[in-house]
Design an enzyme around this catalytic site. Sequence first.
Site, PDB file in Angstrom:
ATOM      1  N   PHE A   1       0.861  -1.185   0.000  1.00  0.00           N
ATOM      2  CA  PHE A   1       0.000   0.000   0.000  1.00  0.00           C
ATOM      3  C   PHE A   1       0.897   1.233   0.000  1.00  0.00           C
ATOM      4  O   PHE A   1       1.737   1.391   0.885  1.00  0.00           O
ATOM      5  CB  PHE A   1      -0.923   0.037   1.222  1.00  0.00           C
ATOM      6  CG  PHE A   1      -1.898   1.179   1.157  1.00  0.00           C
ATOM      7  CD1 PHE A   1      -3.069   1.073   0.413  1.00  0.00           C
ATOM      8  CD2 PHE A   1      -1.622   2.381   1.795  1.00  0.00           C
ATOM      9  CE1 PHE A   1      -3.956   2.149   0.313  1.00  0.00           C
ATOM     10  CE2 PHE A   1      -2.500   3.462   1.697  1.00  0.00           C
ATOM     11  CZ  PHE A   1      -3.667   3.341   0.959  1.00  0.00           C
TER      12      PHE A   1
ATOM     13  N   ASP B   1       9.301   2.519   1.677  1.00  0.00           N
ATOM     14  CA  ASP B   1       8.133   3.267   2.141  1.00  0.00           C
ATOM     15  C   ASP B   1       7.980   3.001   3.641  1.00  0.00           C
ATOM     16  O   ASP B   1       7.514   1.936   4.060  1.00  0.00           O
ATOM     17  CB  ASP B   1       6.898   2.795   1.365  1.00  0.00           C
ATOM     18  CG  ASP B   1       5.617   3.498   1.831  1.00  0.00           C
ATOM     19  OD1 ASP B   1       5.631   4.105   2.915  1.00  0.00           O
ATOM     20  OD2 ASP B   1       4.604   3.417   1.107  1.00  0.00           O
TER      21      ASP B   1
ATOM     22  N   LYS C   1       2.990   9.604   8.667  1.00  0.00           N
ATOM     23  CA  LYS C   1       2.147   9.354   9.849  1.00  0.00           C
ATOM     24  C   LYS C   1       2.671   9.867  11.195  1.00  0.00           C
ATOM     25  O   LYS C   1       2.169  10.844  11.728  1.00  0.00           O
ATOM     26  CB  LYS C   1       1.868   7.864   9.935  1.00  0.00           C
ATOM     27  CG  LYS C   1       0.961   7.359   8.796  1.00  0.00           C
ATOM     28  CD  LYS C   1       0.754   5.883   8.911  1.00  0.00           C
ATOM     29  CE  LYS C   1      -0.113   5.302   7.815  1.00  0.00           C
ATOM     30  NZ  LYS C   1      -1.550   5.532   7.985  1.00  0.00           N
TER      31      LYS C   1
HETATM   32  C1  PLP Z   1       2.985   2.213   3.823  1.00  0.00           C
HETATM   33  C2  PLP Z   1       2.061   3.343   3.511  1.00  0.00           C
HETATM   34  N1  PLP Z   1       2.382   4.178   2.498  1.00  0.00           N
HETATM   35  C3  PLP Z   1       1.608   5.220   2.184  1.00  0.00           C
HETATM   36  C4  PLP Z   1       0.434   5.469   2.855  1.00  0.00           C
HETATM   37  C5  PLP Z   1      -0.414   6.634   2.457  1.00  0.00           C
HETATM   38  O1  PLP Z   1      -0.320   7.618   3.418  1.00  0.00           O
HETATM   39  P1  PLP Z   1      -1.436   8.807   3.476  1.00  0.00           P
HETATM   40  O2  PLP Z   1      -2.713   8.152   3.872  1.00  0.00           O
HETATM   41  O3  PLP Z   1      -0.887   9.741   4.512  1.00  0.00           O
HETATM   42  O4  PLP Z   1      -1.481   9.411   2.128  1.00  0.00           O
HETATM   43  C6  PLP Z   1       0.058   4.630   3.905  1.00  0.00           C
HETATM   44  C7  PLP Z   1      -1.203   4.858   4.632  1.00  0.00           C
HETATM   45  O5  PLP Z   1      -1.723   4.004   5.304  1.00  0.00           O
HETATM   46  C8  PLP Z   1       0.897   3.538   4.240  1.00  0.00           C
HETATM   47  O6  PLP Z   1       0.588   2.697   5.235  1.00  0.00           O
END
Ligand code: PLP
Length: 383
Positions: A125, A210, A239
Amino acid sequence: MQTYGRLPVAFVRGDGTHLYDSAGKSYLDFLTGLAVTSLGHAHPEVADAIADQARTLLHVSNLYYNDVQPKLGARLDALLGGGGRVFFANSGAEANECAIKLARRYGQLHGGPDRFHVVSAYGSFHGRTLTTLAATGQPQKQETFQPLPTGFRQVLFEDIDALAAALDDRVAAVMLEPVQGEGGVNPAPPEYLRAVRQLCDEREALLIMDEVQTGLGRTGEWFGFEHAGIRPDIVTMAKALGNGVPIGACWARVDVAEAFRPGDHATTFGGQPLAARAALTVLEIMEREDIPRRAARAGEQLTEALQKVPGVDEVRGLGLLLAAELAPGIDAKDVAQRCMEDGLIVNAVTGSALRFAPPLLVSPAEIDEAVAILAGVLAEVQS
Ligand SMILES: Cc1ncc(COP(=O)(O)O)c(C=O)c1O
């Protein structure tokens, strides 16, 4: 807009590990707004810093310098071992968008016009913008929004041969989470990440980690990739960085970062004084409290306690990003809802697993209390 299937509760106040709803009922928050409020709700030092900054300077354009953003950039660079540069954004998806644009730019500068592809993993994700959705290895989330940007493909997570087969000279970068969070809390084996690093070096592809969900102490290290002893070329985070104030960051090795020229990428709010001051304060507290070590210790306690609960078949994850796989036939969504009614916030990360991401300052007594609530719910569900 009707984009969320919401649960019937409205929160009005938070304090440490606790949330309070509009009727005054208290809950143990073992989800932290999806791994965001790592220092707990309404942390007094973060609140004071935000209030002070709001009275001093909230925002100036990135056309000018401000006095907070460079301090935050330097601190993040130090946490990542130095030798890098940072672009500030407002969310995880935007941090990843920056990483993808940078990798494309770098790939084309060094490998020619065809080197812009990004390979990621099934089950990953990376966000909900069109580009980060294209990188997200969950076809069911992509279907509604076809056609998506081109240049993305996914391979099986943890399958090094599949990755090797995908890495031709059109690939600019490999993008992975050290623990697939939304995908079900699946940690990448350290030997897999080390093999990925080696493959990226051999094929001249950048490695993007990520760390949006895993970064800043949650897994028991500052960053999840540290469990494998590797060094990525680009790291994204968001986050936990602002403890609830929206901020994202994309760090890159300096020679990679130099692929961007003025005008190549921008965002109005990214790294503005308010968000940067919140994040700087968060990092100061995290360093002072040795947050990664605390998360590792609390994670051990939570893991051991969950393993003893009848109805929990398996516990997986790292540090304080954990999932409890429930016994066959138990519906995780139903269990999460009942836990909420009994005063514990967790979520069903899959149909059969609950996710736990409590504040990294959670106390041993709060862990015991949360596990007792879950044990009560599971006993009820199984009886
Ligand atoms: C690993 C990862 N990357 C990217 C995101 C996307 O982040 P945002 O919701 O702040 O756009 C998330 C959100 O859960 C995530 O868990």
